[in-house]
Design an enzyme around this catalytic site. Structure first.
Site, PDB file in Angstrom:
ATOM      1  N   ASN A  37      29.080  59.478  42.293  1.00 19.37           N
ATOM      2  CA  ASN A  37      28.578  59.639  43.653  1.00 19.37           C
ATOM      3  C   ASN A  37      27.069  59.933  43.697  1.00 19.37           C
ATOM      4  OD1 ASN A  37      28.644  59.705  46.399  1.00 19.37           O
ATOM      5  ND2 ASN A  37      29.772  61.637  46.561  1.00 19.37           N
ATOM      6  N   HIS A 122      42.588  68.836  51.977  1.00 20.04           N
ATOM      7  CA  HIS A 122      41.369  69.550  52.365  1.00 20.04           C
ATOM      8  C   HIS A 122      41.430  69.935  53.833  1.00 20.04           C
ATOM      9  CE1 HIS A 122      38.294  68.165  49.115  1.00 20.04           C
ATOM     10  NE2 HIS A 122      39.467  68.369  48.579  1.00 20.04           N
ATOM     11  N   ARG A 147      43.327  73.156  50.335  1.00 22.44           N
ATOM     12  CA  ARG A 147      42.033  73.776  50.086  1.00 22.44           C
ATOM     13  C   ARG A 147      41.434  74.155  51.419  1.00 22.44           C
ATOM     14  NH1 ARG A 147      36.632  70.851  47.763  1.00 22.44           N
ATOM     15  NH2 ARG A 147      36.231  70.566  50.010  1.00 22.44           N
ATOM     16  N   TYR A 159      28.771  73.322  52.418  1.00 22.88           N
ATOM     17  CA  TYR A 159      29.580  72.396  51.636  1.00 22.88           C
ATOM     18  C   TYR A 159      31.010  72.368  52.146  1.00 22.88           C
ATOM     19  CZ  TYR A 159      32.965  70.889  48.382  1.00 22.88           C
ATOM     20  OH  TYR A 159      34.038  70.257  47.860  1.00 22.88           O
ATOM     21  N   ASP A 211      36.794  76.246  47.165  1.00 18.17           N
ATOM     22  CA  ASP A 211      35.748  75.692  46.301  1.00 18.17           C
ATOM     23  C   ASP A 211      34.422  76.386  46.611  1.00 18.17           C
ATOM     24  OD1 ASP A 211      34.872  72.234  45.454  1.00 18.17           O
ATOM     25  OD2 ASP A 211      34.075  74.154  44.765  1.00 18.17           O
ATOM     26  N   HIS A 213      31.703  75.871  44.889  1.00 14.04           N
ATOM     27  CA  HIS A 213      30.736  74.780  44.659  1.00 14.04           C
ATOM     28  C   HIS A 213      29.482  75.257  43.942  1.00 14.04           C
ATOM     29  CE1 HIS A 213      29.364  70.619  45.600  1.00 14.04           C
ATOM     30  NE2 HIS A 213      30.669  70.441  45.621  1.00 14.04           N
ATOM     31  N   GLU A 237      37.453  77.713  42.805  1.00  3.99           N
ATOM     32  CA  GLU A 237      36.884  76.593  42.043  1.00  3.99           C
ATOM     33  C   GLU A 237      35.370  76.696  41.935  1.00  3.99           C
ATOM     34  OE1 GLU A 237      37.880  72.876  43.822  1.00  3.99           O
ATOM     35  OE2 GLU A 237      36.260  71.824  42.810  1.00  3.99           O
ATOM     36  N   GLU A 263      34.726  69.598  37.551  1.00  2.00           N
ATOM     37  CA  GLU A 263      34.559  68.269  38.153  1.00  2.00           C
ATOM     38  C   GLU A 263      33.236  67.625  37.750  1.00  2.00           C
ATOM     39  OE1 GLU A 263      34.715  69.546  42.295  1.00  2.00           O
ATOM     40  OE2 GLU A 263      32.721  68.711  42.513  1.00  2.00           O
ATOM     41  N   ARG A 284      39.231  70.719  35.846  1.00  2.00           N
ATOM     42  CA  ARG A 284      39.081  69.812  36.996  1.00  2.00           C
ATOM     43  C   ARG A 284      38.498  68.453  36.622  1.00  2.00           C
ATOM     44  NH1 ARG A 284      39.997  69.182  41.517  1.00  2.00           N
ATOM     45  NH2 ARG A 284      38.035  69.352  42.617  1.00  2.00           N
ATOM     46  N   ASP A 317      35.170  60.137  46.859  1.00  2.00           N
ATOM     47  CA  ASP A 317      34.114  59.448  46.115  1.00  2.00           C
ATOM     48  C   ASP A 317      34.546  59.063  44.709  1.00  2.00           C
ATOM     49  OD1 ASP A 317      33.222  62.495  46.605  1.00  2.00           O
ATOM     50  OD2 ASP A 317      32.845  61.994  44.503  1.00  2.00           O
ATOM     51  N   GLU A 340      44.108  66.815  43.261  1.00  2.00           N
ATOM     52  CA  GLU A 340      43.354  66.837  44.522  1.00  2.00           C
ATOM     53  C   GLU A 340      43.576  65.520  45.260  1.00  2.00           C
ATOM     54  OE1 GLU A 340      39.168  67.367  44.049  1.00  2.00           O
ATOM     55  OE2 GLU A 340      38.770  67.444  46.185  1.00  2.00           O
ATOM     56  N   TRP A 403      23.783  73.073  44.722  1.00  2.00           N
ATOM     57  CA  TRP A 403      24.477  72.557  45.926  1.00  2.00           C
ATOM     58  C   TRP A 403      25.978  72.662  45.752  1.00  2.00           C
ATOM     59  CZ3 TRP A 403      27.623  68.051  46.485  1.00  2.00           C
ATOM     60  CH2 TRP A 403      28.074  67.878  47.790  1.00  2.00           C
TER      61      TRP A 403
END
Ligand code: GCO
Ligand code: MG
Length: 403
Positions: A37, A122, A147, A159, A211, A213, A237, A263, A284, A317, A340, A403
């Site tokens: 992505n 989500h 989530r 996010y 998450d 992030h 997460e 991830e 993940r 993505d 997920e 981010w």
């Protein structure tokens, strides 16, 4: 059998996807997802310039040899671009091998360990009330795990929260990166209230995930993990950036909230310390960004030695090709945790016809030979690539943050 053709298909039905197709001299072909992505064209160039020319004429059955040829042979090992390119080749070769054997991929991996695969959806909302409505929608649709991500008072854009209620959250939303502003203090004061509200309304049985992030320091993550313990999260997460795997030792010392990470990982070496020290509970990593099925099997087996379960990354993505292959992997892998699932939009599902199906909060794997996903090349050609970048994040004082 020989590889006769290999080529990259870039298509953007709603968002950018990169797919590698490998065709053999016996007419059997396989496809692999190479979508990274915001960096899609980097992987396209890597594949077209440095990988595809080396594949022509090779025996596609030699999956392990080709994997090491592309990994060790690259000299410049690892990294998201290289490992996404290797993953696409690997996914396509496993697709070919399973088709040639006339069996669904999960059979080739070792058969079913479960009939169906639990997923998490989500639920997002600009505030707690809006988020609770989305949780309720997911519960009504049969999800067992959700989530939960909500806006934070005093933070303009955050996010994981879609722009409008009910919309899917697509973070790569501008030509050059949008700039978000972040406040750890406001976030940490708010999140426990979100989960208190979720448990108040939905009780204890629903699996709830969150998450972070990558935005906290270890001690801040320890505080959050402790403060949400009464709400029994399925996992917290990406609570801190994981380049420094040691950071998770401190979090682990303070909280029993299960931790998930990975991830953004692209090889098992990114997770080795975390797993061997049992600093995490779920890994993940995704098939597309971590070298494909061949490498992920090794990572899953290492994780299984230390009570760590899989929790594959599965946002929109990553293409249906990755999701389809992941569902076969999830159906086989002994130490499965959760998958997920952000539903792709209708256009994407038309470009990538598939035989997996969502039912009652779970995925059911298909029985067609291979990973069960195809690409409609003429339809794909109607949706040209358009650059889309992930945002960057700054603290309120302007510091460029995670981010
Ligand atoms: O848990 C997740 O699904 C991820 O954090 C995504 O939301 C990423 O932000 C996205 O995949 C980046 O491209
Ligand atoms: Mg995430």
């Amino acid at each position: 059998m020989r590889i006769e053709q290999a080529y990259v298909i870039v298509t953007a039905p709603g968002r950018n996807f990169v797919t590698l197709k490998i065709v053999t001299d016996e007419g059997v072909y396989g496809i692999g997802d190479a979508t990274l992505n915001g960096r899609e064209q980097a992987v396209v160039a890597y594949l077209e310039e440095h990988v595809v020319p080396t594949l022509i004429g090779r025996d596609p059955q030699r999956i392990e040899d080709i994997w090491h040829y592309l990994y060790r042979g690259a000299y410049w090992r690892r990294g998201p671009v290289t490992m996404s390119a290797i993953a696409a080749v690997d996914m396509a070769l496993w697709d070919i091998k399973a088709k040639a054997a006339g069996m669904p991929l999960y059979q080739l991996l070792g058969g079913k360990s479960r009939e169906r695969v639990m997923v998490y959806g989500h639920a997002t909302g600009r505030d707690i009330d809006a988020c609770l409505e989305e949780v309720a929608r997911h519960v009504d649709e049969g999800y067992r795990a959700v989530r939960v991500q909500a806006g934070v008072p005093g933070i303009a854009s955050i996010y994981g929260v879609a722009k409008r209620a009910g919309e899917r959250y697509e973070p790569a939303d501008s030509d050059v990166p949008a700039e978000h502003v972040w406040s750890t203090a406001k976030y940490l004061n708010h999140v426990p209230k979100l989960f208190a509200a979720v448990r108040e309304r939905f009780g204890d049985d629903l699996h709830v995930l969150h998450d972070v992030h990558h935005r906290l320091t270890p001690i801040e993550a320890a505080r959050l993990g402790k403060e949400v313990e009464p709400y029994h999260l399925f996992w917290l997460e990406d609570c801190v950036p994981a380049e420094n795997q040691e950071g998770f030792r401190l979090i682990r010392q303070h909280t029993t909230t299960p931790l998930a990470v990975g991830e953004v990982f692209n090889s098992l070496y990114d997770a080795k310390e975390l797993i061997e020290n049992q600093w995490i509970d779920y890994i993940r990593a995704s098939l597309t960004h971590t070298g494909g099925i061949t490498h992920m099997r090794r990572l899953a087996d290492l994780a299984g030695l230390y009570h760590v379960r899989t929790g594959f990354h599965g946002p929109t993505d990553l293409s249906p090709v990755c999701l389809g292959a992941a569902i076969h992997f999830d159906t086989w892998v002994p130490n499965f945790g959760v998958q997920e699932y952000m539903p792709h939009d209708r256009l994407t599902d038309e470009v990538f016809p598939h035989d997996y199906r969502f039912e009652d909060g779970h995925f059911l794997v298909g029985e067609s030979p291979g990973h069960g996903v195809d690409i409609d090349e003429s339809l794909a050609a109607r949706y040209p690539y358009q650059r889309a970048s992930l945002p960057v994040n700054r603290l309120e004082d302007g510091t460029l943050w995670h981010w």
